[in-house]
Structure formats: C-alpha cells, structure tokens
Design a protein around this motif. Structure first.
Motif, PDB file in Angstrom:
ATOM      1  N   ALA A 265      38.951  23.159  22.536  1.00 18.85           N
ATOM      2  CA  ALA A 265      37.780  23.984  22.891  1.00 18.85           C
ATOM      3  C   ALA A 265      36.522  23.126  22.982  1.00 18.85           C
ATOM      4  O   ALA A 265      35.680  23.327  23.858  1.00 18.85           O
ATOM      5  CB  ALA A 265      37.596  25.090  21.859  1.00 18.85           C
ATOM      6  N   THR A 266      36.424  22.136  22.091  1.00 20.91           N
ATOM      7  CA  THR A 266      35.253  21.256  22.083  1.00 20.91           C
ATOM      8  C   THR A 266      35.238  20.374  23.335  1.00 20.91           C
ATOM      9  O   THR A 266      34.198  20.217  23.989  1.00 20.91           O
ATOM     10  CB  THR A 266      35.261  20.369  20.815  1.00 20.91           C
ATOM     11  OG1 THR A 266      35.324  21.227  19.670  1.00 20.91           O
ATOM     12  CG2 THR A 266      34.010  19.506  20.734  1.00 20.91           C
ATOM     13  N   ALA A 267      36.416  19.833  23.664  1.00 21.90           N
ATOM     14  CA  ALA A 267      36.507  18.925  24.818  1.00 21.90           C
ATOM     15  C   ALA A 267      36.141  19.629  26.119  1.00 21.90           C
ATOM     16  O   ALA A 267      35.586  19.009  27.034  1.00 21.90           O
ATOM     17  CB  ALA A 267      37.913  18.341  24.912  1.00 21.90           C
ATOM     18  N   SER A 268      36.414  20.921  26.209  1.00 23.51           N
ATOM     19  CA  SER A 268      36.164  21.628  27.474  1.00 23.51           C
ATOM     20  C   SER A 268      34.789  22.301  27.529  1.00 23.51           C
ATOM     21  O   SER A 268      34.458  22.972  28.501  1.00 23.51           O
ATOM     22  CB  SER A 268      37.264  22.664  27.728  1.00 23.51           C
ATOM     23  OG  SER A 268      37.346  23.579  26.651  1.00 23.51           O
ATOM     24  N   PHE A 269      33.965  22.110  26.490  1.00 20.24           N
ATOM     25  CA  PHE A 269      32.614  22.681  26.537  1.00 20.24           C
ATOM     26  C   PHE A 269      31.640  21.643  27.081  1.00 20.24           C
ATOM     27  O   PHE A 269      31.506  20.551  26.542  1.00 20.24           O
ATOM     28  CB  PHE A 269      32.163  23.140  25.141  1.00 20.24           C
ATOM     29  CG  PHE A 269      30.815  23.821  25.171  1.00 20.24           C
ATOM     30  CD1 PHE A 269      30.686  25.116  25.648  1.00 20.24           C
ATOM     31  CD2 PHE A 269      29.673  23.160  24.747  1.00 20.24           C
ATOM     32  CE1 PHE A 269      29.441  25.746  25.702  1.00 20.24           C
ATOM     33  CE2 PHE A 269      28.423  23.781  24.794  1.00 20.24           C
ATOM     34  CZ  PHE A 269      28.315  25.082  25.275  1.00 20.24           C
ATOM     35  N   LYS A 270      30.986  21.993  28.160  1.00 20.91           N
ATOM     36  CA  LYS A 270      30.079  21.029  28.820  1.00 20.91           C
ATOM     37  C   LYS A 270      28.620  21.318  28.468  1.00 20.91           C
ATOM     38  O   LYS A 270      28.156  22.443  28.628  1.00 20.91           O
ATOM     39  CB  LYS A 270      30.255  21.116  30.341  1.00 20.91           C
ATOM     40  CG  LYS A 270      31.679  20.816  30.801  1.00 20.91           C
ATOM     41  CD  LYS A 270      32.011  19.318  30.733  1.00 20.91           C
ATOM     42  CE  LYS A 270      33.485  19.038  31.003  1.00 20.91           C
ATOM     43  NZ  LYS A 270      34.175  18.366  29.874  1.00 20.91           N
ATOM     44  N   VAL A 271      27.934  20.278  27.997  1.00 25.65           N
ATOM     45  CA  VAL A 271      26.508  20.461  27.684  1.00 25.65           C
ATOM     46  C   VAL A 271      25.616  19.975  28.843  1.00 25.65           C
ATOM     47  O   VAL A 271      24.399  20.136  28.789  1.00 25.65           O
ATOM     48  CB  VAL A 271      26.090  19.727  26.370  1.00 25.65           C
ATOM     49  CG1 VAL A 271      26.814  20.306  25.171  1.00 25.65           C
ATOM     50  CG2 VAL A 271      26.285  18.231  26.480  1.00 25.65           C
ATOM     51  N   ASP A 272      26.227  19.406  29.884  1.00 21.24           N
ATOM     52  CA  ASP A 272      25.463  18.785  30.986  1.00 21.24           C
ATOM     53  C   ASP A 272      24.419  19.720  31.601  1.00 21.24           C
ATOM     54  O   ASP A 272      23.359  19.268  32.035  1.00 21.24           O
ATOM     55  CB  ASP A 272      26.391  18.341  32.130  1.00 21.24           C
ATOM     56  CG  ASP A 272      27.659  17.687  31.619  1.00 21.24           C
ATOM     57  OD1 ASP A 272      28.071  17.993  30.484  1.00 21.24           O
ATOM     58  OD2 ASP A 272      28.241  16.891  32.370  1.00 21.24           O
ATOM     59  N   GLY A 276      18.817  17.462  28.103  1.00 23.33           N
ATOM     60  CA  GLY A 276      18.409  16.947  26.796  1.00 23.33           C
ATOM     61  C   GLY A 276      19.332  17.332  25.648  1.00 23.33           C
ATOM     62  O   GLY A 276      19.071  16.968  24.499  1.00 23.33           O
ATOM     63  N   TYR A 277      20.400  18.057  25.959  1.00 22.16           N
ATOM     64  CA  TYR A 277      21.291  18.502  24.878  1.00 22.16           C
ATOM     65  C   TYR A 277      22.358  17.469  24.566  1.00 22.16           C
ATOM     66  O   TYR A 277      22.811  16.730  25.428  1.00 22.16           O
ATOM     67  CB  TYR A 277      21.954  19.839  25.250  1.00 22.16           C
ATOM     68  CG  TYR A 277      21.096  21.030  24.893  1.00 22.16           C
ATOM     69  CD1 TYR A 277      19.866  21.233  25.518  1.00 22.16           C
ATOM     70  CD2 TYR A 277      21.495  21.927  23.905  1.00 22.16           C
ATOM     71  CE1 TYR A 277      19.064  22.307  25.172  1.00 22.16           C
ATOM     72  CE2 TYR A 277      20.699  23.002  23.556  1.00 22.16           C
ATOM     73  CZ  TYR A 277      19.487  23.192  24.182  1.00 22.16           C
ATOM     74  OH  TYR A 277      18.695  24.248  23.831  1.00 22.16           O
ATOM     75  N   LYS A 278      22.763  17.448  23.297  1.00 19.41           N
ATOM     76  CA  LYS A 278      23.847  16.580  22.837  1.00 19.41           C
ATOM     77  C   LYS A 278      25.039  17.449  22.463  1.00 19.41           C
ATOM     78  O   LYS A 278      24.909  18.670  22.298  1.00 19.41           O
ATOM     79  CB  LYS A 278      23.405  15.811  21.593  1.00 19.41           C
ATOM     80  CG  LYS A 278      22.303  14.802  21.843  1.00 19.41           C
ATOM     81  CD  LYS A 278      22.001  14.089  20.536  1.00 19.41           C
ATOM     82  CE  LYS A 278      20.871  13.092  20.710  1.00 19.41           C
ATOM     83  NZ  LYS A 278      20.422  12.594  19.408  1.00 19.41           N
ATOM     84  N   ASN A 279      26.187  16.788  22.295  1.00 23.90           N
ATOM     85  CA  ASN A 279      27.363  17.557  21.842  1.00 23.90           C
ATOM     86  C   ASN A 279      27.933  17.007  20.534  1.00 23.90           C
ATOM     87  O   ASN A 279      29.105  17.135  20.258  1.00 23.90           O
ATOM     88  CB  ASN A 279      28.433  17.603  22.937  1.00 23.90           C
ATOM     89  CG  ASN A 279      28.885  16.217  23.344  1.00 23.90           C
ATOM     90  OD1 ASN A 279      28.441  15.223  22.752  1.00 23.90           O
ATOM     91  ND2 ASN A 279      29.761  16.119  24.323  1.00 23.90           N
TER      92      ASN A 279
END
Ligand SMILES: [Zn+2]
Length: 295
Positions: A265-272, A276-279
C-alpha cells in the motif's frame, strides 16, 4: 599528598579535559516575528537531535502578559525564556499545550505552577499518564481544560481554542489569534508528509481528514498557519494537507480491502501530486489505518 587525593585530582583533570573535548551543544532557538505582538520560536524540525528543540512555539504578547502555545522539549526552558525576554519584559502568564507530547509540554515544570496551563480535557488525561507529570509534578498539569471551545481574553488579546476531534492524538487543540488572523495547529498539521497518529494517546488516522475538514470549516479569517514542526504555512497549505490525508486514508482502505500488505500500500501511494511533500512517514500513517480498522 595522599594517594586518594592525587587520584581525585587526576580523575578531575581527566573529566575536565573530556568535557573540553565534547562541550555540550549550545541550545539555540531561532525566533521569527510573525506580527507586531506575535513571534514563533522555531528550530522545530525533528531529525537532528542536537538542534531539535521541540515543536513551534507561538509567543503572544498581550497587555496582561505573555501566552505561549506549547513549550518545547525538557531542558530547553531557559533557551525559550531567553528568547521571550529578547522581545518583551512581560512575564509568561499562560501556556497552552496543543497536545500531550513531550516536545510540546516539556517545560511546563520549568515555567512553574504559577503559570496558567490550559489544554483540552483529553490532553490532560493523556498527560496524567506521562512520568513527567506524576507525583509532585502533577502540579504542572493543565488546570484549565475545555471540551469543544474556549475563549481566553478579549479584544486584541483574544485567543480561541477549538477541539474538532481525534487526529494526531485525542486532544489536539487548534489555537486561533483572531485579531492577528493566525492559527496554530500543533501536530494536527506537523509537516508535509504522512500524519503521525499516536494511537496510544487516542490519535486516529481514520478520523484525521474529517477533523481537519472541521477545523477548516470552523476556523475562518486566518491568513497564517503555524504548523507543529515546519516553516509557516497558509490556509491553502492546510487545505492541501486535508486533501492529502483524505487521499492517504482512502488509499489505505482500498489497499486493505484488496488484501494488500502495508508495504504494498505504501509503495503504490504517490506523493508527487502534492508539491513539497515527502513520503518518509506515509508507511507509518498507513500502518495506523490498518491497525485501527483491523480489530
Ligand atoms: Zn506530537
């Protein structure tokens, strides 16, 4: 000279030279002037233990004295006091704790029992579980608490405290200075990354987006947002954070329903799409959703 005395001197010299080699890092806090009578004590970004002093502290100078919103990590009280004294002669009379964590409540004891300490009722309950407030130190717990909303002072000195539900903890206060159009969110908006939901203190990544939506709807007429642990923000930034947390929650719920692991679930969540957001903290947020919905 007796042997023991000589040994003492040698040990003393040894200790002194060691101290000279590794001097304690000076406790430096930066101060930012936001408005005429409102400052922020920064140096609040976690990551470097030598420079991290705790969350952003608002210093609000009123006719009756100084109100602090949060008071940083234990051991930083003198540094906080020195910075406050650099901008006003008035005494600190009130401390608002936005929530229970030690990087926001660490100097309640330093400032003493004569300072009025205010927090949400759930935060007081959370603080009662902390070693820092046990026994004799219980006198540094909040004396004034509230449930939904509390107003302190009036006119240009007015401060409004709001509670909108669980998010970072079960007792997150949103502090508003209406005359200055400034909101301090505490860690309900700490950084541009996955929220930390402290489930041991009633925090909820499931309720987080809804709590932020209520805050945005309930707090009008602000132009500046003091976040928990990052540089100053705007109401637009807070709105984006609400969207981000809602997106993250629905992504986690969908992934959980589809039988995906937290890592997947983490790998497929995109913050792009969030500038300015980080993951770095997204996994922790998703884990918190899974843990909360598992039961
Ligand atoms: Zn916190």
């Amino acid at each position: 000279m007796k042997r023991s005395v000589l040994l003492g001197i040698l040990l003393g010299v040894g200790a002194a030279s060691m101290a000279a080699q590794t001097p304690a890092a000076p406790k430096v806090i930066d101060i930012l002037k936001l408005k005429d009578n409102l400052y922020v004590l920064t140096s609040s970004t976690p990551g470097n233990a030598a420079t991290f002093s705790g969350g952003n502290v608002a210093v609000f100078i009123t006719d009756g004295g100084v109100t602090l919103v949060d008071d940083k990590l234990a051991g930083w009280g003198q540094a906080v006091l020195d910075k406050v004294k650099s901008v006003t002669d008035k005494p600190i009379t009130t401390i608002i704790n936005t929530h229970t964590h030690g990087d926001h409540t660490g100097n309640n004891g330093f400032f003493g029992a004569s300072v009025e300490i205010v927090a949400h009722e759930n935060t007081k309950t959370n603080m009662e579980k902390m070693d820092a407030f046990k026994g004799d130190n219980a006198k540094f717990l909040p004396k004034q608490t509230y449930k939904d909303k509390l107003t302190i002072g009036s006119g240009k000195d007015r401060i409004d405290l709001y509670y909108f539900g669980a998010a970072h903890t079960s007792g997150d206060t949103f502090v508003v200075f209406p005359a200055l159009r400034v909101l301090h969110t505490g860690d309900a908006f700490a950084w541009k990354d996955g929220p930390l939901c402290d489930r041991n203190n009633g925090g909820s990544c499931v309720s987080f987006p809804q709590t932020l939506a209520k805050a945005i709807a309930g707090v009008k007429d602000v132009d500046t947002v003091i976040p928990g642990h990052s540089p100053m923000q705007t109401p637009k930034d807070l709105q984006m954070y609400q969207t981000f947390t809602a997106d993250l929650l629905s992504h986690a719920i969908d992934a959980m329903k589809a039988g995906k692991s937290v890592d997947e679930a983490t790998a497929s969540f995109k913050v792009d799409k969030y500038p300015g957001y980080k993951n770095e903290r997204v996994k922790g947020s998703i884990q918190a959703v899974y843990d909360e919905l598992k039961k």
